[in-house]
Design an enzyme around this catalytic site. Structure first.
Site, mmCIF file in Angstrom:
data_model
loop_
_atom_site.group_PDB
_atom_site.id
_atom_site.type_symbol
_atom_site.label_atom_id
_atom_site.label_comp_id
_atom_site.label_asym_id
_atom_site.label_seq_id
_atom_site.Cartn_x
_atom_site.Cartn_y
_atom_site.Cartn_z
ATOM 1 N N SER A 137 -10.099 -0.664 6.727
ATOM 2 C CA SER A 137 -9.456 -0.429 5.434
ATOM 3 C C SER A 137 -8.762 -1.635 4.816
ATOM 4 C CB SER A 137 -8.447 0.713 5.544
ATOM 5 O OG SER A 137 -9.126 1.944 5.534
ATOM 6 N N LYS A 175 0.844 -1.199 0.000
ATOM 7 C CA LYS A 175 0.000 0.000 0.000
ATOM 8 C C LYS A 175 0.879 1.249 0.000
ATOM 9 C CE LYS A 175 -3.953 1.921 2.571
ATOM 10 N NZ LYS A 175 -4.821 1.751 3.755
ATOM 11 N N SER A 216 -9.734 1.812 2.628
ATOM 12 C CA SER A 216 -8.816 2.579 1.813
ATOM 13 C C SER A 216 -7.794 1.738 1.056
ATOM 14 C CB SER A 216 -8.075 3.584 2.685
ATOM 15 O OG SER A 216 -7.273 2.904 3.645
#
Lengths: 97, 508, 490
Positions: free
Chosen positions: C177, C78, C153
């Site tokens: 997330s 990420k 996210s």
């Protein structure tokens, strides 16, 4: 300052947070802020025991401590490379006033 | 003009105010002292705290607030804070936590300062001080709290007023500071200075900080206002926080200035503490005046909250006991020891103690060795301190060990050396790092035979009849001139012995 | 079988056995990214050195040198996690050109296990969002239906695993997330116990809630990644010194006698009917596996979203104060310092981020601390207490990960509250600090994945992973891939 009380608040908060908002953003921000604060308001319903202690997240309370020992600093160039403006020695910023 | 719109019960007509004398006002002072703790690395990262290195050469991802970096507390900073707390009679927190003080400034990389808000490491305490002008009178100044926090960096602003960029150096960012806050118990500028001197001395004694004010290792803000008697009640002037105090002298002078300024302002406007918010003024050393500092309207809204990157620190009773046990004797106790055990007068004791622990230790060893603490005090208090000052050395760098010094003093005490020759020997010892005996040999000092002394005096009387007449006429002081001449001829001649002999011969 | 169909543990086995070269493996996934990512937009940046690293690992293997336990395995990270020398943007214009000079602890650990970071994945700006629409680099599309969001996210990480642009990925989870996008994309995602994986190098959103975790197709792969990334880190003060229980070795232990709690009052109006059905089906599977299902209550869970939307924005408002145009890349000009600050932060942050900073700044401002942050932290204690009580009676808690399957792009654009409620089942675990996992348990009629959440006791990730693995031993949902050009099985 024209606008609803919420817009006045948004203006003050935006100042405190150092965020420039245009008029339209202020309006929409005020609306959203009012909406979310309304939702958050349900926290007032919770019956909290008088002796309840806040929980701030860390599960353990063991001391996290380091010895007073030197570790190599990051070379200045590497640090300043990410800065939008520097003279190779200092970070440069617009005058304070 | 009568300021009618401001007039209230606390703003009586100015005639009443003008009748009050400045001397009737009481000055109320509280201090906030920032002390840089003597750690080798920063409070939350391993970067060096060394002063004076190239700009931005002592930073890392943690102290520049690089995205993702996290702080970890320095053990020694905690220990030094606890040590200070104990020395200042503070209660030590069993659990202490970290809070974020949020504000924007370019030398504050994270946009917040890690500090302590509601659980400071040191709670209430006190420090007893003595103002030099009123010796023997102790004043207790209460300490409100002492908390740990990280220092900010350095901003160098363009002074040319051409609107040039400011330069930011983050070397100092993250240096550990202990902020010591007093209650508003201080009443005079001299007391403020005395408090700071004593605090600095203690911090030196317990190896917490070198308190070097030039390097900013001890910084002070003073909160000042006046209590003024007015008729049957008393009013208080608005509180002013004076910033930028980086010498004891500026603390003293700024308070004196500010008290006078507040008094005059009050006489003119009559504004009291309830009429005006706390104001921040800076001390301008050049102008010798405080000036109003421009502040942002939201500067006080720091939005404190517990720092979620750090966990509370638990301090065990045993840890406090351990630090307490290791604590050295503090200045107050040492002064007492010097007065009671070594029979020094309080002023001399204070003078020795004020020189730091090294000098006290040196003195005690010499005094113990020569069994005459008064002479030890005279010689160390005058000769040694003068030499240290001249050579810009600390007592640790002094070339003579206490043992060597004792040897010298013993020769003075037993009369082998008179004061003057003793000092010559001392200089010789220091200059060549040699023992007293070696110095005596090098200077060619040897005892003078009684007959030799008699013939020397006879010679002087012969050659200086005018002086002799003066002495006979009652001018006792004139004998000094003869003694001086005698020592020129034979430096080993003991001035006391010459004086006695001359007096006897002249009066015959 | 093609590489895209293989699980990470199998890939590692093949690499170790010399049946597969690391360079071929990395090249294969780089090619897939090249072919498909234009449509999915899972990646913000691709590593320029991945092949070089793979080459080095092949050389070391050839020379008989020891290699790490993930040697040659490609992994996507990420973009909110710092990788030294590689752009790390957190999905924000503010950090568009930010290149950290250091590795996050988990990156350091993955590197020393010889995993190969092939790219950085897209995310909601500063991890604020549940759809990956709030990214400066454009939205990520759900591989199952490209007109839908992948969740957020960590939407880029979820999407790249679901479409097999990378075998495994790393995400972060502040309020769901990892789990919510895992659920939306039909993969397995674990949010570990707060403190079990170091946060050092994770660009902070809300420090007391953030946790890094694995996003993989199977629970076994997650266990494998946990064995590398979890563990005490002296650079993170909130990192736990407790020894993390070995997640891998107990995976095959049957679930006989395990007690699983179900909180019925979470099966309420907001819950999609299809989701409820699939959760009930999965519950039956757990019963068949030997689990004992018990009703439990979490009386304060209904306040979790409200508490979360106080605590997270408060911490975020402070964590994001450092983006002031002085030290990291983006600066908008201004005549003086204040103007520069306001312009930089006004232009550098996206709307959702600004909105949350505003909310947090307001809630922490003078006079409001007690009413908001402190009160929410007290409610947080009650929520944690509920879990402590529940875990006296049960070992795991089962429920839906999200109220609905993936929604359409733009569907919640003007309604932040609806978006926030996508986190309604996930935020509690972050508030309480406990571990939770999402596993795929079925599909909606229109072919969208549905996820089930298991929550466990602090530091008992092993139990979560074991339960998930046992479930996956008898089901195929984790093996099902989208019927799109990037489908994996041929």
């Amino acid at each position: 300052m024209a606008g609803t009380p919420e817009q006045t608040t948004v203006n003050q908060v935006a100042k405190l947070a150092r965020i420039h908002l245009n008029e339209q953003q202020i309006e929409s921000s005020a609306e959203k802020l009012a909406q979310i604060l309304g939702y958050i308001g349900q926290l007032d319903e919770v019956e909290l025991p008088e002796d309840v202690t806040p929980f701030f997240g860390a599960i353990e309370s063991v001391n996290a401590i380091r010895d007073d020992q030197l570790q190599a600093s990051v070379p200045r160039k590497e640090i300043l490379d990410n800065a939008p403006d520097s003279d190779g020695e200092f970070y440069l910023v617009p005058p304070v006033f | 003009m009568e300021d009618s719109d401001l007039t209230s019960s606390s703003n009586p007509p100015s005639n009443d105010r003008l009748a009050v004398q400045f001397n009737d006002a009481e000055i109320i002072i509280g201090l906030e002292v920032h002390v840089q703790l003597d750690t080798i690395s920063k409070l939350f990262c391993g970067c060096s705290t060394q002063f004076g290195e190239a700009a931005n050469s002592q930073t890392c991802v943690v102290c520049t607030g690089m995205p993702g970096a996290l702080p970890v507390i320095n053990q020694r900073a905690l220990e030094l804070s606890i040590r200070t707390g104990i020395a200042l009679n503070c209660s030590i927190a069993r659990s202490t936590k970290w809070d974020r003080k949020n504000y924007f400034y370019p030398d504050l990389p994270k946009g917040y300062q890690i500090s302590q808000f509601d659980q400071p490491i040191c709670g209430p305490g006190h420090l007893d001080i003595e103002v030099p002008e009123t010796p023997g009178k102790l004043r207790q100044i209460r300490i409100e709290r002492a908390h740990l926090e990280e220092d900010a960096g350095k901003s160098i602003h363009d002074e040319s007023s051409l609107g040039q960029d400011s330069k930011i150096d983050l070397n100092r960012t993250g240096t550990p500071l202990l902020e010591i806050v007093t209650q508003p118990d201080i009443r005079t500028a001299a007391e403020a200075k005395a408090f700071l001197s004593e605090l600095k001395l203690i911090l030196n004694y317990i190896d917490v900080s070198d308190c070097n004010m030039q390097q900013g290792n001890l910084r002070c803000d003073a909160n000042v206002n006046l209590h003024i008697p007015l008729g049957d009640h008393q009013i208080a002037t608005p509180i002013v926080e004076i910033k930028n105090l980086n010498s004891f002298r500026s603390v003293e002078r700024s308070i004196t200035y500010e008290a006078q300024r507040q008094f005059e302002a009050w006489q003119e406007h009559g504004l009291t503490i309830t009429d005006a918010p706390k104001q921040t003024r800076g001390w301008n050393d050049h102008a010798q005046a405080t000036t109003l500092q421009r502040e942002k309207e939201d500067s006080a809204d720091y939005r404190y909250f517990p720092d979620p990157d750090l966990i509370a620190v638990t301090i065990k009773e045993s840890q406090i006991k351990q630090i307490q046990k290791q604590l050295v004797q503090l200045p107050t106790e040492l002064r007492k020891t010097l007065v009671e055990q070594y029979k020094l007068n309080p002023e001399d004791a204070a003078a020795i103690v004020s020189q730091g622990r090294g000098v006290v230790d040196y003195f005690s060893e010499v005094a113990d060795g020569c069994q005459d603490s008064r002479i030890a005090n005279n010689w160390i208090g005058q000769e040694v301190l003068r030499q240290l000052k001249e050579s810009n050395q600390t007592i640790q760098q002094y070339p003579l060990s206490p043992k060597q010094f004792t040897e010298l003093l013993n020769l003075v005490i037993d009369g082998t050396l008179d004061q003057t020759r003793g000092k010559e020997v001392l200089n010789e010892m220091v200059e060549h790092s040699i023992s007293a005996q070696q110095a005596i040999e090098q200077l060619g000092i040897k005892p003078v035979d009684k007959n030799e002394l008699v013939s020397l005096c006879e010679k002087l009387i012969d050659e200086n009849q005018e002086v002799v007449e003066q002495i006979r006429a009652g001018n006792g002081k004139a004998i000094g001139m003869l003694i001086g001449k005698a020592r020129k001829i034979n430096p080993n001649a003991n001035p006391g012995a010459i004086k006695a002999l001359l007096s006897k011969m002249i009066s015959q | 079988m093609t590489l895209s169909a293989l699980n990470a543990d199998v890939i590692v086995d093949q690499l170790n056995a010399g049946e597969l070269k690391a360079t071929d493996c990395v090249q294969y996934f780089l090619d897939r990214i090249q072919t498909h990512d234009a449509e999915i937009n899972a990646f913000v940046s691709i590593s320029q050195t991945a092949l070089e690293q793979a080459e080095a690992i092949d050389q070391r293997r050839k020379a008989g040198q020891t290699v790490g336990c993930l040697a040659g395995l490609p992994i996507a990270i990420k973009d909110g996690i710092c990788v030294s020398g590689q752009p790390t943007t957190a999905g924000s214009k503010m950090l568009e050109k930010f290149t950290p000079p250091y590795d996050a602890t988990i990156v350091e650990r993955l590197k020393s296990a010889d995993a190969i970071i092939i790219g950085k994945t897209n995310m909601d700006e500063f991890a604020m969002g549940s759809s990956t629409e709030n990214s400066f680099f454009g939205p990520t599309h759900n591989p199952w239906a490209t007109d839908r969001v992948p969740g957020g996210s960590s939407g880029g990480s979820a999407a790249c695993v679901a479409s097999r642009l990378a075998p495994v990925a790393i995400g972060s989870d502040t309020g769901g997330s990892i789990r919510q996008p895992a659920s939306f994309c039909g993969i397995t995602g674990l949010k570990p116990t707060y403190g079990s994986v170091s946060r050092y190098g994770l660009i902070a959103f809300a420090s007391s809630l953030d946790q890094i975790g694995p996003m993989t197709r199977t629970a076994k792969e997650s266990a494998l990644l946990m064995s590398v990334i979890a563990g005490f880190d002296p650079r993170d003060s909130t990192s736990s010194k407790a020894q993390i229980t070995d997640c891998l070795s107990g995976l095959e232990t049957p679930l006989n006698g395990i007690r699983i709690g179900v909180c019925r009052n979470q099966f309420n109006d907001g819950l999609d009917q299809e989701v409820e059905t699939k959760i009930n089906d999965a519950t039956s599977v757990f019963k068949l596996l030997g689990a004992e299902i018990k009703e439990i209550e979490l009386p304060h869970s209904q306040y979790a979203v409200a508490a979360y939307y106080v605590i997270a924005p408060c911490e975020a408002s402070s964590n994001l104060a450092r983006y002031d145009g002085v030290r990291y890349t983006f600066r908008a000009p201004g005549n003086d310092l204040e103007e520069m600050y306001r312009n930089t932060r006004g232009q550098g942050f996206g709307n959702e981020v600004k909105q949350r900073i505003m909310l947090g700044t307001y809630a922490l401002s003078s006079g409001y601390y007690e009413a908001y942050y402190l009160k929410a932290s007290k409610v947080r204690r009650m929520i944690k207490q509920d879990y402590d009580d529940a875990f006296q009676k049960v070992d795991l808690i089962l429920g839906p990960t999200t109220p609905t399957p993936a929604f359409k792009l733009g569907e919640h654009a003007e309604d932040p509250l609806a978006m926030y409620l996508a986190d309604v089942y996930t935020v509690s675990a972050n508030l309480a600090g406990i571990p939770a996992i999402s596993v795929p348990v079925g599909q909606s009629k229109n072919g969208l994945p549905i996820g089930l959440q298991l929550q466990g006791r602090a530091f008992e990730e092993n139990t979560l992973l074991r339960a998930a693995h046992q479930f996956q031993n008898v089901t195929l949902w984790h093996d099902t891939s989208p019927s799109q050009p990037w489908r994996t099985q041929t």
